[in-house]
Design a protein around this motif. Structure first.
Motif, mmCIF file in Angstrom:
data_model
loop_
_atom_site.group_PDB
_atom_site.id
_atom_site.type_symbol
_atom_site.label_atom_id
_atom_site.label_comp_id
_atom_site.label_asym_id
_atom_site.label_seq_id
_atom_site.Cartn_x
_atom_site.Cartn_y
_atom_site.Cartn_z
ATOM 1 N N LEU A 179 0.829 -1.211 0.000
ATOM 2 C CA LEU A 179 0.000 0.000 0.000
ATOM 3 C C LEU A 179 0.860 1.256 0.000
ATOM 4 O O LEU A 179 0.356 2.366 0.114
ATOM 5 N N ASN A 180 2.192 1.057 -0.047
ATOM 6 C CA ASN A 180 3.154 2.157 -0.048
ATOM 7 C C ASN A 180 3.147 2.977 1.236
ATOM 8 O O ASN A 180 3.566 4.118 1.259
ATOM 9 N N LEU A 181 2.594 2.394 2.299
ATOM 10 C CA LEU A 181 2.647 3.077 3.591
ATOM 11 C C LEU A 181 4.073 3.000 4.159
ATOM 12 O O LEU A 181 4.489 3.824 4.946
ATOM 13 N N ILE A 182 4.783 1.916 3.775
ATOM 14 C CA ILE A 182 6.207 1.864 4.073
ATOM 15 C C ILE A 182 6.940 1.911 2.731
ATOM 16 O O ILE A 182 6.678 1.084 1.853
ATOM 17 N N LYS A 183 7.808 2.884 2.558
ATOM 18 C CA LYS A 183 8.513 3.011 1.272
ATOM 19 C C LYS A 183 9.566 1.918 1.152
ATOM 20 O O LYS A 183 10.236 1.575 2.122
ATOM 21 N N SER A 184 9.703 1.356 -0.051
ATOM 22 C CA SER A 184 10.630 0.238 -0.201
ATOM 23 C C SER A 184 12.088 0.690 -0.102
ATOM 24 O O SER A 184 12.988 -0.127 0.040
ATOM 25 N N MET B 298 12.928 2.513 2.363
ATOM 26 C CA MET B 298 13.099 2.417 3.816
ATOM 27 C C MET B 298 13.155 0.966 4.248
ATOM 28 O O MET B 298 14.047 0.550 4.983
ATOM 29 N N LEU B 299 12.162 0.206 3.796
ATOM 30 C CA LEU B 299 12.070 -1.202 4.175
ATOM 31 C C LEU B 299 11.377 -1.967 3.057
ATOM 32 O O LEU B 299 10.209 -1.739 2.788
ATOM 33 N N PRO B 300 12.096 -2.833 2.362
ATOM 34 C CA PRO B 300 11.489 -3.611 1.287
ATOM 35 C C PRO B 300 10.459 -4.595 1.848
ATOM 36 O O PRO B 300 10.542 -4.989 2.995
ATOM 37 N N THR B 301 9.505 -4.983 1.023
ATOM 38 C CA THR B 301 8.479 -5.935 1.475
ATOM 39 C C THR B 301 9.087 -7.337 1.574
ATOM 40 O O THR B 301 10.123 -7.619 0.978
ATOM 41 N N PRO B 302 8.411 -8.223 2.329
ATOM 42 C CA PRO B 302 8.899 -9.598 2.448
ATOM 43 C C PRO B 302 9.140 -10.256 1.096
ATOM 44 O O PRO B 302 10.129 -10.977 0.912
ATOM 45 N N PHE B 303 8.259 -10.011 0.111
ATOM 46 C CA PHE B 303 8.424 -10.619 -1.214
ATOM 47 C C PHE B 303 9.734 -10.189 -1.864
ATOM 48 O O PHE B 303 10.456 -10.998 -2.434
#
Lengths: 231, 258
Positions: free
Chosen positions: B30-35, B37-42
């Motif tokens: 949802l882009n609430l956390i910028k990648s 800053m922190l990449p998603t688990p995937f």
């Protein structure tokens, strides 16, 4: 089998004199009970006989020249089973083989529990295992340090029966330390009353076995109790 | 302790980590956390697969694990033997315990500048740091384990004709084992912490090296991957220690499987 001779035995811990001038001859195959108030030195006397404490004065001898300390076994007040060994392994220690251990367990009626862990047994069962462990090496002398003190009345009676039966069968020299006068009269040929580190009374118990709580029994009991209380 | 509760099973302890990972993924998408800053688990998993295909992943995990194992073995053996001697022989205790307790209070990672000057940034520096870190918890727990073995059991063993060696193998060592295992589990944690720090400071291989190079190239996914790798390896070694506990302490009802 061998007996035990104590001559003028004294034992002190620092300035504290626990035993003084004890002269005692325990014939082989006999059953002797040592009674007295707590702190009278009875457990220390047993530990001296076992060779766990050195005497401060006097001498201790086993009446057979070949006798060794290793022919003596103690049954302690607590069972002192190794919690990390099975019941069978607990009995088969100190050079006792598996076969002898199994036979000893059978004698105390616990051969069905040989693969269990100690903590799976009741207090009375654990003391029976401790008895089996003491008997497994066929000792010449078996010392009992209040082994039944922590058991309930029924289990204690059962154990007294068991100990008496096994003693009559194997005739090991027995010394029982207890605060329970009735237990002493029930089991022993001879009761020694200890007070402040000295022998106050040395009484033969001439009663046929199995002993019942009849008049003679209670008169022995009263006699000994009076001596302990009266000093 | 209640054993038959609905939450007392193999799956329940994993619920919380799974929920957190799912939440993390959703917030990232949802882009609430910028990648940046922190990449998603995937993205982290993708980075893992990419590095696996190039072989870098296995290579670096292997290097780090090797350092951990060697350092742990050396430090553990020294700590265990010292604990053994000091716990059983009063002369050794009087001779060395005070000194050991003094050295123990120094955080072993404070030795890094000294270690680099001694060993450079090669393998031995890292193994040395791990070994020093592992040594003390194992020493202290072995020592106190042996000191706390029930004296009454030892007396029983003596009365029942056990030799010195039998006393040691049948009573002292098993009696000290619960403490020794606590030391081992604690030391395993220290192993990975020491390694993370040592590898980040200077290395030409290993998970820490992967993290430092990824940082230089701003590869956030790889940086997070390395953190996850440490977590997995730490959990794995703790799992092995737990298995050892269950095997060695099966006499203890607290460790027995119901």
């Amino acid at each position: 089998m061998f007996g035990i001779e104590l001559q003028n035995v004294g034992k002190s811990f620092g300035n504290n004199e626990v035993l003084r001038d004890i002269n005692l001859s325990i014939p082989k195959g006999s059953f002797t009970a040592i009674v007295g108030k707590s702190g009278c030195g009875k457990s220390t006397l047993l530990r001296v006989i076992a060779g766990l404490e050195n005497v401060t004065s006097g001498s201790l001898a086993y009446t057979d020249g070949k006798a060794k300390r290793s022919d003596i076994r103690i049954m302690f007040q607590d069972d002192r089973l190794l919690p990390w060994e099975s019941i069978l392994k607990n009995v088969a220690i100190g050079g006792v083989g598996i076969k002898e251990a199994e036979a000893a367990l059978e004698k105390v009626g616990l051969d069905g529990k040989k693969d269990a862990w100690p903590d799976e047994l009741s207090g009375g069962q654990k003391q029976r295992v401790a008895l089996a462990r003491a008997l497994a090496s066929k000792p010449d002398v078996l010392l009992f340090d209040e082994p039944l003190g922590a058991l309930d009345a029924l289990t204690r009676m059962e154990m007294q029966h068991l100990i008496e039966g096994l003693w009559q069968e194997q005739k090991f020299t027995s010394v029982l330390v207890t605060h329970d006068v009735s237990e002493a009269v029930h089991l022993a040929d001879r009761v020694i009353v200890l007070d402040e580190g000295g022998i106050q009374m040395d009484k033969q118990i001439d009663l046929p076995r199995q002993r019942e709580r009849d008049e003679k029994f209670t008169s022995y009991e009263k006699n000994i109790l009076d001596k302990i209380v009266g000093g | 302790m209640k054993k038959n509760q609905w939450y007392n099973n193999q799956i329940f302890p994993w619920l919380l980590p799974i929920v957190i990972v799912i939440l993390w993924q959703v917030l990232g998408q949802l882009n609430l956390i910028k990648s940046t800053m922190l990449p998603t688990p995937f993205e982290v998993v993708e980075a893992g697969i990419r590095l696996f295909q190039t072989g870098e992943l296995q290579e670096n995990v292997y290097i780090s694990t090797k350092r951990a194992v060697i350092g742990f073995a050396i430090g553990g053996a020294i700590g265990f033997l010292l604990g053994l001697f000091n716990g059983t022989i009063l002369f050794f205790e009087k001779l060395t315990d005070t000194s050991i307790q003094m050295i123990r209070t120094i955080p072993h990672l404070a030795l890094i500048p000294l270690v680099i000057l001694w060993f450079g940034i090669g393998e031995s520096a890292k193994i040395f740091l791990v070994a020093v870190g592992v040594m003390f918890p194992i020493y202290i727990n072995t020592f106190s384990g042996i000191k706390n073995v029930d004296r009454k059991l030892i007396e029983m063993g003596k009365v029942y004709g056990m030799s010195k060696w039998q006393l040691f193998t049948n009573i002292i060592l098993p009696g000290a084992m619960p403490n020794i295992l606590v030391g081992i589990r604690y030391a395993l944690g220290v192993t990975w912490i020491s390694l993370i720090v040592a590898e980040t400071i200077g290395a030409e291989g290993g998970i820490g090296y992967m993290a430092t190079t990824a940082r230089e190239f701003m590869q956030m996914d790889v940086v997070v991957l390395t953190i996850v790798l440490y977590a997995i390896l730490g959990k794995l070694s703790d799992f092995i220690a737990k298995l050892c506990e269950q095997r060695l302490l099966k006499w203890n009802p607290a460790y027995r499987k119901n």
